[in-house]
Scaffold this motif. Structure first.
Motif: not given
Length: 222
Positions: A76-100
């Motif tokens: 599902s992650e790959g499908a979401g990425i493909e949709y976001a970039v190809s269909a929605l024309n996303i300009k920025h991708i943020i990978v946000c981890g977190h403490s603890h």
């Protein structure tokens, strides 16, 4: 559940009634410019963190904000990425981890998960092995909270590398139509740290975006 239902009622009576026009427009379609990839942890709210409205972020969440490399089975992650970039024309991708991060704590004690949480074990073993090996071979002298922080940071950077394996992302990066960002949210301070490649470390994010540079995007064809 009573509290959740009260919240739904308050949303409909207060927030929705004030923003009906915004939701009417959203019902016609979405046009976010940012794909926000983060952990399923309940302590993280991407819209609260970034003070954004519905429709502004396309969000992917899972244990450990992990993105399997392209070709690593259909997911599902790959499908979401493909949709976001190809269909929605996303300009920025943020990978946000977190403490603890509980997922990274689990990764550091992976054998202990086999019996109690076999599905979590499989997820981390299969999709976070590169991070685990990196830690084992390069950070033997660290332990405790220091090692956990390193694990969180290295895991974020690993996902940036994994994102670059997707053809749809490689193409956009090459033409400078997409930027990747590596963030770390520190729950106890509210600070966001962004990876600054020039300093090779995560620094507090104030005003600069610190996109992760893509060396291949600067290459000129022969």
């Amino acid at each position: 559940m009573k509290r959740i239902i009260r919240g739904l009622n308050e949303f409909q009576i207060n927030y929705f009634s004030v923003h009906q026009e915004m939701f009417r427009q959203l019902s016609q379609g979405q046009a976010p410019e940012i794909l926000f990839i983060t952990c399923s942890d309940s302590r993280i709210d991407p819209n609260l963190l970034t003070q954004t409205q519905p429709g502004e972020l396309f969000i992917i969440r899972n244990l450990g904000n992990i993105i399997p490399p392209h070709g690593n089975n259909n997911n599902s992650e790959g499908a979401g990425i493909e949709y976001a970039v190809s269909a929605l024309n996303i300009k920025h991708i943020i990978v946000c981890g977190h403490s603890h991060c509980g997922s990274m704590k689990g990764l550091l004690q992976l054998p202990n998960l086999v019996d109690e949480m076999p599905l979590v074990y499989d997820w981390l073993k299969y999709h976070a092995e590169s991070t685990r090996r990196l830690l084992r071979e390069n950070y033997q002298d660290y332990d405790g909270e220091k090692l956990l922080r390193i694990a969180i940071e290295e895991n974020i950077l690993t996902q940036i590398e994994n994102l670059e394996t997707y053809p749809v992302i490689r193409s956009k990066l090459h033409s400078n139509k997409l930027s990747l960002h590596a963030w770390l949210y520190e729950i106890e301070t509210g600070n966001i740290f962004a990876y600054d490649a020039q300093q090779s470390k995560f620094v507090i994010l104030r005003s600069e975006a610190f996109p992760v540079p893509d060396p291949l995007a600067t290459l000129q064809p022969n």
